[in-house]
Design a protein around this motif. Structure first.
Motif, PDB file in Angstrom:
ATOM      1  N   MET A  44       0.833  -1.188   0.000  1.00 53.64           N
ATOM      2  CA  MET A  44       0.000   0.000   0.000  1.00 53.64           C
ATOM      3  C   MET A  44       0.878   1.252   0.000  1.00 53.64           C
ATOM      4  SD  MET A  44      -2.901  -1.213  -0.253  1.00 53.64           S
ATOM      5  CE  MET A  44      -3.655   0.404  -0.247  1.00 53.64           C
ATOM      6  N   ALA A  45       0.373   2.302  -0.628  1.00 56.87           N
ATOM      7  CA  ALA A  45       1.145   3.538  -0.750  1.00 56.87           C
ATOM      8  C   ALA A  45       0.278   4.741  -0.412  1.00 56.87           C
ATOM      9  CB  ALA A  45       1.724   3.662  -2.156  1.00 56.87           C
ATOM     10  N   PRO A  46      -0.111   4.906   0.872  1.00 55.53           N
ATOM     11  CA  PRO A  46      -0.897   6.089   1.222  1.00 55.53           C
ATOM     12  C   PRO A  46      -0.132   7.379   1.011  1.00 55.53           C
ATOM     13  CG  PRO A  46      -0.140   4.964   3.208  1.00 55.53           C
ATOM     14  CD  PRO A  46       0.179   4.069   2.045  1.00 55.53           C
ATOM     15  N   ASP A  47       1.204   7.303   0.987  1.00 53.35           N
ATOM     16  CA  ASP A  47       1.994   8.503   0.738  1.00 53.35           C
ATOM     17  C   ASP A  47       1.906   8.930  -0.725  1.00 53.35           C
ATOM     18  OD1 ASP A  47       3.282   6.152   0.102  1.00 53.35           O
ATOM     19  OD2 ASP A  47       5.283   6.841   0.665  1.00 53.35           O
ATOM     20  N   LEU A  48       1.521   8.021  -1.622  1.00 58.51           N
ATOM     21  CA  LEU A  48       1.349   8.382  -3.023  1.00 58.51           C
ATOM     22  C   LEU A  48      -0.037   8.950  -3.283  1.00 58.51           C
ATOM     23  CD1 LEU A  48       2.629   8.327  -5.854  1.00 58.51           C
ATOM     24  CD2 LEU A  48       1.582   6.082  -6.179  1.00 58.51           C
ATOM     25  N   PHE A  49      -1.053   8.325  -2.688  1.00 56.14           N
ATOM     26  CA  PHE A  49      -2.408   8.813  -2.905  1.00 56.14           C
ATOM     27  C   PHE A  49      -3.336   8.221  -1.869  1.00 56.14           C
ATOM     28  CE2 PHE A  49      -6.635   7.810  -4.681  1.00 56.14           C
ATOM     29  CZ  PHE A  49      -7.111   9.085  -4.938  1.00 56.14           C
ATOM     30  N   HIS A  50      -4.080   9.074  -1.176  1.00 61.14           N
ATOM     31  CA  HIS A  50      -5.270   8.630  -0.462  1.00 61.14           C
ATOM     32  C   HIS A  50      -6.265   9.782  -0.470  1.00 61.14           C
ATOM     33  CE1 HIS A  50      -2.832  10.325   2.883  1.00 61.14           C
ATOM     34  NE2 HIS A  50      -3.989  10.700   3.392  1.00 61.14           N
ATOM     35  N   PHE A  51      -7.529   9.415  -0.586  1.00 61.01           N
ATOM     36  CA  PHE A  51      -8.574  10.415  -0.805  1.00 61.01           C
ATOM     37  C   PHE A  51      -9.815   9.994  -0.037  1.00 61.01           C
ATOM     38  CE2 PHE A  51     -12.397  11.359  -3.453  1.00 61.01           C
ATOM     39  CZ  PHE A  51     -12.451  12.720  -3.205  1.00 61.01           C
ATOM     40  N   TYR A  52     -10.388  10.940   0.681  1.00 61.58           N
ATOM     41  CA  TYR A  52     -11.623  10.705   1.430  1.00 61.58           C
ATOM     42  C   TYR A  52     -12.761  11.434   0.739  1.00 61.58           C
ATOM     43  CZ  TYR A  52     -15.136  11.282   5.102  1.00 61.58           C
ATOM     44  OH  TYR A  52     -16.316  11.311   5.802  1.00 61.58           O
ATOM     45  N   HIS A  53     -13.851  10.702   0.434  1.00 62.90           N
ATOM     46  CA  HIS A  53     -15.003  11.331  -0.188  1.00 62.90           C
ATOM     47  C   HIS A  53     -16.064  11.575   0.878  1.00 62.90           C
ATOM     48  CE1 HIS A  53     -18.111  12.522  -2.920  1.00 62.90           C
ATOM     49  NE2 HIS A  53     -17.327  12.340  -3.961  1.00 62.90           N
ATOM     50  N   PRO A  54     -16.495  12.825   1.060  1.00 65.03           N
ATOM     51  CA  PRO A  54     -17.424  13.122   2.154  1.00 65.03           C
ATOM     52  C   PRO A  54     -18.839  12.586   1.936  1.00 65.03           C
ATOM     53  CG  PRO A  54     -17.047  15.074   0.817  1.00 65.03           C
ATOM     54  CD  PRO A  54     -16.088  14.034   0.324  1.00 65.03           C
ATOM     55  N   LEU A  55     -19.225  12.272   0.704  1.00 64.26           N
ATOM     56  CA  LEU A  55     -20.582  11.786   0.467  1.00 64.26           C
ATOM     57  C   LEU A  55     -20.727  10.311   0.812  1.00 64.26           C
ATOM     58  CD1 LEU A  55     -21.877  13.568  -2.744  1.00 64.26           C
ATOM     59  CD2 LEU A  55     -21.975  14.282  -0.369  1.00 64.26           C
ATOM     60  N   ASN A  56     -19.892   9.461   0.205  1.00 65.55           N
ATOM     61  CA  ASN A  56     -20.004   8.028   0.518  1.00 65.55           C
ATOM     62  C   ASN A  56     -19.076   7.609   1.651  1.00 65.55           C
ATOM     63  OD1 ASN A  56     -17.449   7.908  -0.656  1.00 65.55           O
ATOM     64  ND2 ASN A  56     -18.177   7.014  -2.565  1.00 65.55           N
ATOM     65  N   GLN A  57     -18.248   8.539   2.141  1.00 61.96           N
ATOM     66  CA  GLN A  57     -17.368   8.332   3.290  1.00 61.96           C
ATOM     67  C   GLN A  57     -16.361   7.204   3.064  1.00 61.96           C
ATOM     68  OE1 GLN A  57     -20.104   7.819   6.552  1.00 61.96           O
ATOM     69  NE2 GLN A  57     -20.810   9.934   6.463  1.00 61.96           N
ATOM     70  N   ASN A  58     -16.052   6.946   1.804  1.00 62.60           N
ATOM     71  CA  ASN A  58     -15.031   5.959   1.477  1.00 62.60           C
ATOM     72  C   ASN A  58     -13.646   6.593   1.498  1.00 62.60           C
ATOM     73  OD1 ASN A  58     -16.676   3.684   1.074  1.00 62.60           O
ATOM     74  ND2 ASN A  58     -17.153   4.306  -1.023  1.00 62.60           N
ATOM     75  N   ILE A  59     -12.654   5.774   1.814  1.00 60.25           N
ATOM     76  CA  ILE A  59     -11.255   6.168   1.728  1.00 60.25           C
ATOM     77  C   ILE A  59     -10.620   5.353   0.608  1.00 60.25           C
ATOM     78  CG2 ILE A  59      -9.043   6.296   2.929  1.00 60.25           C
ATOM     79  CD1 ILE A  59     -10.639   6.342   5.560  1.00 60.25           C
ATOM     80  N   TYR A  60     -10.032   6.035  -0.348  1.00 61.20           N
ATOM     81  CA  TYR A  60      -9.395   5.384  -1.484  1.00 61.20           C
ATOM     82  C   TYR A  60      -7.883   5.524  -1.335  1.00 61.20           C
ATOM     83  CZ  TYR A  60     -14.120   5.854  -3.384  1.00 61.20           C
ATOM     84  OH  TYR A  60     -15.472   5.799  -3.580  1.00 61.20           O
ATOM     85  N   THR A  61      -7.177   4.414  -1.464  1.00 62.48           N
ATOM     86  CA  THR A  61      -5.723   4.396  -1.287  1.00 62.48           C
ATOM     87  C   THR A  61      -5.093   3.611  -2.418  1.00 62.48           C
ATOM     88  OG1 THR A  61      -6.058   4.380   1.112  1.00 62.48           O
ATOM     89  CG2 THR A  61      -3.847   3.900   0.322  1.00 62.48           C
ATOM     90  N   PHE A  62      -3.948   4.086  -2.883  1.00 60.96           N
ATOM     91  CA  PHE A  62      -3.280   3.402  -3.992  1.00 60.96           C
ATOM     92  C   PHE A  62      -2.327   2.341  -3.466  1.00 60.96           C
ATOM     93  CE2 PHE A  62      -1.755   3.205  -8.352  1.00 60.96           C
ATOM     94  CZ  PHE A  62      -2.897   3.568  -9.036  1.00 60.96           C
ATOM     95  N   GLY A  63      -2.149   1.294  -4.270  1.00 64.41           N
ATOM     96  CA  GLY A  63      -1.223   0.233  -3.914  1.00 64.41           C
ATOM     97  C   GLY A  63      -0.869  -0.579  -5.140  1.00 64.41           C
TER      98      GLY A  63
END
Length: 507
Positions: free
Chosen positions: A230-249
């Motif tokens: 996993m690479a949260p330092d490359l990309f992670h994004f929180y969407h306030p509507l569906n409250q999902n956290i997206y992380t690259f790996g």
């Protein structure tokens, strides 16, 4: 199953309407500015002070804007400035400097966070000089900022984490630095990479007392497949509507070729997250083109529906840059895979390459709905001059209509603006979610007896259901499924308006 989210707002007709809280004025680079409060984006300049020699400064920046979208305070290359571009004392570190390895300069290392109407927190990264042109032993400084009537009163240091801290894995100057805050349980969380046998990330909360480690969480490597990185330092994004956290790996197969993914998870309770492989729906989104993980830059669109991935497939020279788009609101990994398409470029653009000619890229969605990006170069001649920067780093580009469902309407426009030589280095300002994305809905106009409401996330929702807060006075007109309704109230007063947003996706 359809999912809905409920939002509330209180309306009183002594107010003209609900202002947005997006950052509509950006400051970055060597004192560059972009203004999105005008009908067309305009440009301005701000004070800038060099710290390192030979244009090596990373020029990390972050901005905080008021409800009108205009600057209140900004941070640029180690210093704070007010809305009038006047230097503000306080919050500085002695011998501040930051310049990371060029390939990984597509970083977002500093952010402002709201605490209350008169209090902000701000954190940023700094380091020690590492010859010939980098910094290492990186640390994170946290400051508290007091405001009065949108004017800065004071900036005071709260906490600093050193590289030997158990929460810090920022010592490696060849890693990107993306530590954008994620709101969870009335806290703001940052994800720091932690490559050990237990966790893929260190969770750290930020508040007015400082940095606090969250030890009891379940974002563990046991949730993932073997060799899954996993690479949260490359990309992670929180969407306030569906409250999902997206992380690259990425996942390395036996042939050692990387296969890149976006992992979707969601906070459940007490810093426990959905188990990636026990979720009823697939939550691993594969990258159709298998772009190299270390060469990527990722940006979401302004509504957060689509993700744009910039990169190239191999590490060989003269590889063309590819721009891909995927739908983060896909129901499962198969739908996401099928949603990925390549955005054609109007001309050949060199891909990100790790050797003699080094290119990297930064991209960010803007309030006008476009994605702006810049391509940075380090040529062999500038390597001899011991600088990460290059005089050609001055061209601004953008993607127009990036959220259009019809990809034929998406355009890549090159060289829309030229800044001074060297100055566009090296990233756009760090913006928290509430500064980057628009509110769920806003008041377009309010008269003596009516109000015009408009939904900002039209490209995500399937349907809406408004409740205008006056069932007695409005009767059947108290509810509406119109996206942009106009309501005429029979009486003057305060009304509580709510809207349910329905969309397909995880429940």
């Amino acid at each position: 199953m359809k999912r809905y989210i409920l939002f509330f707002i209180a309306l009183h007709f002594s107010l003209p309407g609900l202002a947005q809280h997006q950052a509509k004025q950006w400051v970055f680079g060597q004192g560059l500015g972009m203004d999105f409060t005008t009908p067309q984006v305009s440009y301005f300049s701000t004070p800038w002070t060099a710290v390192m020699n030979n244009n090596n400064d990373l020029n990390q920046s972050s901005v905080y804007c008021g409800k009108d979208g205009k600057l209140i305070i900004y941070f640029l290359n180690g210093k704070y400035y007010d809305k009038d571009f006047t230097l503000i004392s306080g919050g500085e570190v002695h011998n501040y400097m930051l310049s990371t390895h060029l390939v990984h300069n597509n970083s977002k290392p500093s952010f402002f966070i709201d605490v209350d109407e008169n209090t902000l927190l701000h954190y940023y990264v700094f380091g020690e000089f590492y010859p010939p042109r980098w910094t290492n032993n990186l640390k994170i400084r946290l400051n508290k900022i007091k405001l009065l009537n949108n004017t800065v009163i004071s900036i005071d240091s709260v906490d600093t984490y050193a590289p030997n801290s158990p929460i810090s894995n920022l010592y490696n100057f060849q890693r990107p630095i993306n530590i954008n805050p994620i709101p969870i349980l009335d806290k703001n969380i940052i994800l720091l990479p932690k490559e050990d046998i237990t966790h893929f990330a260190t969770l750290v909360s930020i508040d007015t007392t400082g940095f606090n480690i969250i030890n009891n969480h379940n974002l563990t490597t046991q949730q993932f497949l073997p060799n899954f990185h996993m690479a949260p330092d490359l990309f992670h994004f929180y969407h306030p509507l569906n409250q999902n956290i997206y992380t690259f790996g990425n996942l390395f197969q036996l042939n050692q070729l990387p296969h890149t993914f976006i992992v979707k998870t969601k906070h459940i309770n007490s810093f426990n997250f959905e188990n990636i492989f026990q979720s009823p729906k697939y939550t691993i989104f594969p990258n159709k083109y298998n772009l190299r993980l270390e060469n990527l830059k990722i940006s979401t669109t302004i509504q957060g529906r689509y993700v744009y991935i910039f990169g190239n497939q191999t590490n060989e020279p003269n590889q063309p840059l590819k721009i891909l788009r995927g739908d983060l609101f896909s129901k499962d990994s198969i739908e996401f895979y099928n949603s990925i398409l390549e955005i054609p470029l109007p001309q050949y653009i060199p891909g990100i390459w790790l050797f003699e000619h080094k290119y990297f890229l930064d991209a960010q969605s803007a309030p006008d709905g476009n994605i702006y990006f810049s391509i940075f170069t380090q040529s062999p001649s500038s390597s001899f001059n011991n600088t990460n920067n290059d005089s050609s780093n001055k061209y601004l580009h953008r993607i127009v209509n990036p959220e259009d469902k019809d990809s034929n309407n998406i355009q890549v426009q090159m060289n829309i603006h030229t800044f001074p030589d060297w100055s566009l280095f090296a990233s756009f300002p760090g913006l928290s979610t509430n500064q980057l994305m628009p509110p769920p809905f806003e008041v377009l106009s309010a008269c003596s007896d009516s109000v015009h409401l408009d939904l900002n996330y039209k490209n995500i929702i399937d349907s809406v259901w408004w409740d205008f807060g006056d069932p007695v006075g409005l009767g059947a007109a108290n509810n509406s499924s119109v996206v942009s309704p106009v309501i005429k109230y029979p009486n003057y007063g305060k009304y509580y308006v709510s809207v349910q947003l329905w969309f397909d996706g995880d429940t």
